[in-house]
Design a protein around this motif. Structure first.
Motif, PDB file in Angstrom:
ATOM      1  N   GLY A 108       2.452  18.394   8.616  1.00  0.00           N
ATOM      2  CA  GLY A 108       3.189  18.755   7.418  1.00  0.00           C
ATOM      3  C   GLY A 108       4.683  18.654   7.554  1.00  0.00           C
ATOM      4  N   ALA A 109       5.169  18.108   8.664  1.00  0.00           N
ATOM      5  CA  ALA A 109       6.616  17.955   8.840  1.00  0.00           C
ATOM      6  C   ALA A 109       7.144  16.941   7.827  1.00  0.00           C
ATOM      7  CB  ALA A 109       6.932  17.501  10.254  1.00  0.00           C
ATOM      8  N   PRO A 110       8.325  17.169   7.272  1.00  0.00           N
ATOM      9  CA  PRO A 110       8.876  16.243   6.280  1.00  0.00           C
ATOM     10  C   PRO A 110       9.338  14.942   6.921  1.00  0.00           C
ATOM     11  CG  PRO A 110      10.491  17.930   6.819  1.00  0.00           C
ATOM     12  CD  PRO A 110       9.211  18.317   7.520  1.00  0.00           C
ATOM     13  N   THR A 111       9.551  13.955   6.081  1.00  0.00           N
ATOM     14  CA  THR A 111      10.107  12.692   6.541  1.00  0.00           C
ATOM     15  C   THR A 111      11.479  12.933   7.163  1.00  0.00           C
ATOM     16  OG1 THR A 111       8.946  11.523   4.786  1.00  0.00           O
ATOM     17  CG2 THR A 111      10.767  10.370   5.824  1.00  0.00           C
ATOM     18  N   ALA A 112      11.805  12.156   8.169  1.00  0.00           N
ATOM     19  CA  ALA A 112      13.067  12.331   8.900  1.00  0.00           C
ATOM     20  C   ALA A 112      14.256  12.347   7.951  1.00  0.00           C
ATOM     21  CB  ALA A 112      13.232  11.228   9.933  1.00  0.00           C
ATOM     22  N   ARG A 113      15.118  13.322   8.146  1.00  0.00           N
ATOM     23  CA  ARG A 113      16.332  13.435   7.348  1.00  0.00           C
ATOM     24  C   ARG A 113      17.533  13.532   8.280  1.00  0.00           C
ATOM     25  NH1 ARG A 113      14.010  18.113   3.204  1.00  0.00           N
ATOM     26  NH2 ARG A 113      12.377  16.816   2.250  1.00  0.00           N
ATOM     27  N   GLY A 114      18.692  13.774   7.685  1.00  0.00           N
ATOM     28  CA  GLY A 114      19.892  13.886   8.489  1.00  0.00           C
ATOM     29  C   GLY A 114      20.288  12.558   9.080  1.00  0.00           C
ATOM     30  N   PRO A 115      20.933  12.568  10.262  1.00  0.00           N
ATOM     31  CA  PRO A 115      21.403  11.314  10.876  1.00  0.00           C
ATOM     32  C   PRO A 115      20.283  10.306  11.112  1.00  0.00           C
ATOM     33  CG  PRO A 115      22.406  13.226  11.942  1.00  0.00           C
ATOM     34  CD  PRO A 115      21.364  13.763  11.015  1.00  0.00           C
ATOM     35  N   LEU A 116      19.117  10.783  11.587  1.00  0.00           N
ATOM     36  CA  LEU A 116      18.020   9.860  11.846  1.00  0.00           C
ATOM     37  C   LEU A 116      17.549   9.190  10.562  1.00  0.00           C
ATOM     38  CD1 LEU A 116      15.956   8.579  13.737  1.00  0.00           C
ATOM     39  CD2 LEU A 116      14.488  10.575  13.368  1.00  0.00           C
ATOM     40  N   GLY A 117      17.451   9.974   9.496  1.00  0.00           N
ATOM     41  CA  GLY A 117      17.035   9.398   8.229  1.00  0.00           C
ATOM     42  C   GLY A 117      18.013   8.355   7.723  1.00  0.00           C
ATOM     43  N   ARG A 118      19.313   8.631   7.890  1.00  0.00           N
ATOM     44  CA  ARG A 118      20.320   7.663   7.440  1.00  0.00           C
ATOM     45  C   ARG A 118      20.287   6.403   8.302  1.00  0.00           C
ATOM     46  NH1 ARG A 118      23.186  12.555   6.700  1.00  0.00           N
ATOM     47  NH2 ARG A 118      24.175  12.389   8.752  1.00  0.00           N
ATOM     48  N   ILE A 119      20.129   6.593   9.611  1.00  0.00           N
ATOM     49  CA  ILE A 119      20.080   5.430  10.497  1.00  0.00           C
ATOM     50  C   ILE A 119      18.849   4.582  10.205  1.00  0.00           C
ATOM     51  CG2 ILE A 119      19.793   4.730  12.902  1.00  0.00           C
ATOM     52  CD1 ILE A 119      21.468   7.164  13.691  1.00  0.00           C
ATOM     53  N   SER A 120      17.698   5.231   9.990  1.00  0.00           N
ATOM     54  CA  SER A 120      16.463   4.485   9.756  1.00  0.00           C
ATOM     55  C   SER A 120      16.529   3.654   8.485  1.00  0.00           C
ATOM     56  CB  SER A 120      15.263   5.440   9.693  1.00  0.00           C
ATOM     57  OG  SER A 120      15.344   6.286   8.552  1.00  0.00           O
ATOM     58  N   SER A 121      17.361   4.063   7.524  1.00  0.00           N
ATOM     59  CA  SER A 121      17.460   3.301   6.281  1.00  0.00           C
ATOM     60  C   SER A 121      18.078   1.919   6.502  1.00  0.00           C
ATOM     61  CB  SER A 121      18.283   4.079   5.254  1.00  0.00           C
ATOM     62  OG  SER A 121      19.647   4.198   5.667  1.00  0.00           O
ATOM     63  N   TYR A 122      18.744   1.731   7.633  1.00  0.00           N
ATOM     64  CA  TYR A 122      19.343   0.432   7.939  1.00  0.00           C
ATOM     65  C   TYR A 122      18.363  -0.499   8.659  1.00  0.00           C
ATOM     66  CZ  TYR A 122      23.914   2.315   6.685  1.00  0.00           C
ATOM     67  OH  TYR A 122      24.971   2.860   6.001  1.00  0.00           O
ATOM     68  N   GLY A 123      17.191   0.011   9.012  1.00  0.00           N
ATOM     69  CA  GLY A 123      16.234  -0.795   9.746  1.00  0.00           C
ATOM     70  C   GLY A 123      15.808  -2.048   9.001  1.00  0.00           C
ATOM     71  N   LYS A 124      15.753  -1.965   7.675  1.00  0.00           N
ATOM     72  CA  LYS A 124      15.299  -3.119   6.893  1.00  0.00           C
ATOM     73  C   LYS A 124      16.298  -4.265   6.902  1.00  0.00           C
ATOM     74  CE  LYS A 124      16.914  -1.120   2.483  1.00  0.00           C
ATOM     75  NZ  LYS A 124      17.107   0.271   2.924  1.00  0.00           N
ATOM     76  N   TYR A 125      17.486  -4.033   7.404  1.00  0.00           N
ATOM     77  CA  TYR A 125      18.499  -5.092   7.428  1.00  0.00           C
ATOM     78  C   TYR A 125      18.503  -5.874   8.746  1.00  0.00           C
ATOM     79  CZ  TYR A 125      20.257  -2.246   3.570  1.00  0.00           C
ATOM     80  OH  TYR A 125      20.373  -1.526   2.409  1.00  0.00           O
ATOM     81  N   THR A 126      17.657  -5.498   9.698  1.00  0.00           N
ATOM     82  CA  THR A 126      17.743  -6.131  11.016  1.00  0.00           C
ATOM     83  C   THR A 126      17.375  -7.614  10.966  1.00  0.00           C
ATOM     84  OG1 THR A 126      15.519  -5.277  11.505  1.00  0.00           O
ATOM     85  CG2 THR A 126      17.407  -4.030  12.357  1.00  0.00           C
ATOM     86  N   PHE A 127      16.494  -8.020  10.054  1.00  0.00           N
ATOM     87  CA  PHE A 127      16.177  -9.440   9.959  1.00  0.00           C
ATOM     88  C   PHE A 127      17.412 -10.225   9.511  1.00  0.00           C
ATOM     89  CE2 PHE A 127      14.627 -13.119   7.432  1.00  0.00           C
ATOM     90  CZ  PHE A 127      14.096 -13.849   8.478  1.00  0.00           C
ATOM     91  N   GLY A 128      18.136  -9.691   8.545  1.00  0.00           N
ATOM     92  CA  GLY A 128      19.364 -10.348   8.109  1.00  0.00           C
ATOM     93  C   GLY A 128      20.402 -10.394   9.212  1.00  0.00           C
ATOM     94  N   ILE A 129      20.541  -9.292   9.962  1.00  0.00           N
ATOM     95  CA  ILE A 129      21.478  -9.275  11.094  1.00  0.00           C
ATOM     96  C   ILE A 129      21.123 -10.384  12.070  1.00  0.00           C
ATOM     97  CG2 ILE A 129      22.292  -7.923  13.069  1.00  0.00           C
ATOM     98  CD1 ILE A 129      21.657  -5.398  11.368  1.00  0.00           C
ATOM     99  N   TYR A 130      19.853 -10.509  12.368  1.00  0.00           N
ATOM    100  CA  TYR A 130      19.375 -11.515  13.305  1.00  0.00           C
ATOM    101  C   TYR A 130      19.663 -12.929  12.817  1.00  0.00           C
ATOM    102  CZ  TYR A 130      15.969 -14.161  16.094  1.00  0.00           C
ATOM    103  OH  TYR A 130      15.353 -15.076  16.915  1.00  0.00           O
ATOM    104  N   MET A 131      19.474 -13.169  11.524  1.00  0.00           N
ATOM    105  CA  MET A 131      19.590 -14.527  10.995  1.00  0.00           C
ATOM    106  C   MET A 131      21.032 -14.951  10.736  1.00  0.00           C
ATOM    107  SD  MET A 131      16.614 -15.851  10.974  1.00  0.00           S
ATOM    108  CE  MET A 131      16.800 -17.279   9.900  1.00  0.00           C
ATOM    109  N   TYR A 132      21.931 -14.015  10.432  1.00  0.00           N
ATOM    110  CA  TYR A 132      23.314 -14.381  10.116  1.00  0.00           C
ATOM    111  C   TYR A 132      24.226 -14.435  11.346  1.00  0.00           C
ATOM    112  CZ  TYR A 132      22.461 -13.969   5.098  1.00  0.00           C
ATOM    113  OH  TYR A 132      21.991 -14.152   3.829  1.00  0.00           O
TER     114      TYR A 132
END
Length: 392
Positions: free
Chosen positions: A306-330
């Motif tokens: 029942g623990a909530p989804t990660a919040r705080g710094p970890l939650g903010r950092i994880s939101s950038y995970g979807k950009y790693t493919f673009g980072i890799y390609m550019y």
């Protein structure tokens, strides 16, 4: 351990703890290997004026780039299995997956060709564009144009075989999955050991090839077979598929300390002893497999409590995970621009460090803009056609 049933149920305190929900630990963890790949490519340049600082930077990040690629290849198979747990792959699977990679691939390829096309042979430009470059055992071909795109040859093969493989593996028992995982990891570990005993044939040198800090030449066919060949790297991606299925069944450890310690130990061995072919993936595949599974198992267990989804710094950092493919390609485009136009090298320690971090920040920013204003509109435009195709 969290069972598959508990991972799919709805919890009154924690929300829906099911496959398809973002794995924040893994999303956040993607940023470090994406930085390692970029820092590895930058280490080929003289970022620091001080030879000692440059040598330390090069010896730390150069081998780390190879291992980071392995992390993403294993993770690609894991993610496909994760998003397919609630909805098995249908007719729209391959089109939707290709839609995630092709827009950025075509754009980066076109930009590199427009600015630097004269540096590459036509055969390399064509095979890179068509994602066939990984099948050609010639570094002037698979590194042509946007060099990091060679990994997309493996991605395409993974997309082609995944529906059948996933359907087969989901019907197998835990022992079969574990035995399959051990067998595939064993092949990844033994392959470079076996080929090292064979004749080299033609060799070539590159700034990425070092043993104990010294540049070495590498057999063309051996390097290609161990590191580039799509069917070889497919084994690592399929490891990710099996890991995900075992995690969903509650058959994976949650501690990240052991795999992290093994990964650090493997990196030290790579730096102090290992021949270059062993540093490509063989020494780190075991800790990478254990780490990805542990991160996912740890988070799914939190959901079951029942623990909530990660919040705080970890939650903010994880939101950038979807950009790693673009980072890799550019990144490669910007490195070529720096090499041929800007040449921001020979810096003091502070400026050199600022250059590396600023370079990564620039790639993150461009990846975010690309995701918002280029990739998302294209996906929005094309997805209805894919959905109509799937309904036929």
């Amino acid at each position: 351990m969290v069972s598959l049933a508990s991972a799919q149920k709805t919890d009154a305190r924690g929300g829906a703890a099911r496959p398809g929900r973002q794995l924040s630990y893994i999303a956040a963890a993607r940023l470090l290997p994406s930085f390692c790949i970029l820092a590895s490519h930058l280490s080929f340049e003289r970022v620091f004026h001080d030879p000692a600082a440059q040598a330390v930077y090069y010896r730390i990040f150069n081998p780390a780039g190879f291992n980071a690629v392995s992390f993403f290849i294993v993770l690609s198979g894991f993610i496909l299995a994760w998003v397919s747990a609630n909805r098995p792959p249908g007719r729209d699977f391959q089109p939707k997956r290709l839609l995630r990679i092709l827009p950025v691939h075509f754009l980066t390829w076109a930009l590199v060709v427009c600015l630097f096309g004269s540096l590459f042979a036509p055969a390399g430009l064509f095979t890179t564009l068509t994602l066939l470059s990984g099948w050609i055992p010639d570094h002037t071909v698979y590194w042509a144009a946007n060099a990091p795109a060679w990994t997309l040859s493996t991605e395409v093969v993974l997309y082609l075989v995944f529906p059948s493989v996933h359907n087969f593996l989901t019907r197998r028992g835990d022992r079969f999955l574990l035995a399959s995982l051990v067998a595939m990891v064993t092949v990844v570990v033994l392959l470079p050991i076996i080929v090292m005993a064979l004749p080299d044939g033609a060799t070539f040198a590159n700034a990425a090839f070092t043993e104990r800090g010294h540049l070495v030449s590498v057999s063309e066919w051996k390097y290609w077979l161990v590191y580039v060949f799509p069917l070889t790297r497919l084994l690592e991606a399929l490891c990710g598929v099996v890991i995900c299925l075992l995690v969903l069944r509650g058959r994976w450890m949650r501690s990240v300390l052991l795999p992290t310690g093994l990964l650090v130990l493997a990196l030290v061995v790579e730096e102090l002893w290992a021949p270059v072919l062993l540093t490509l993936s063989a020494l780190t595949i075991v800790p990478i497999v254990l780490l990805i599974g542990a991160l996912a198992a740890k988070e799914t267990f939190r959901w079951s409590t029942g623990a909530p989804t990660a919040r705080g710094p970890l939650g903010r950092i994880s939101s950038y995970g979807k950009y790693t493919f673009g980072i890799y390609m550019y990144q490669w485009l910007f490195i070529l621009v720096c090499e041929h136009f800007l040449r921001p090298w020979d810096n003091g320690f502070v400026l050199g460090l600022a250059l590396i971090l600023g370079f990564y920040g620039t790639c993150v920013g461009v990846a975010m803009l690309s995701y918002r204003f280029f990739e998302t509109p294209i996906n929005t435009f094309i997805k209805p056609s894919i959905a109509a195709y799937a309904r036929k």
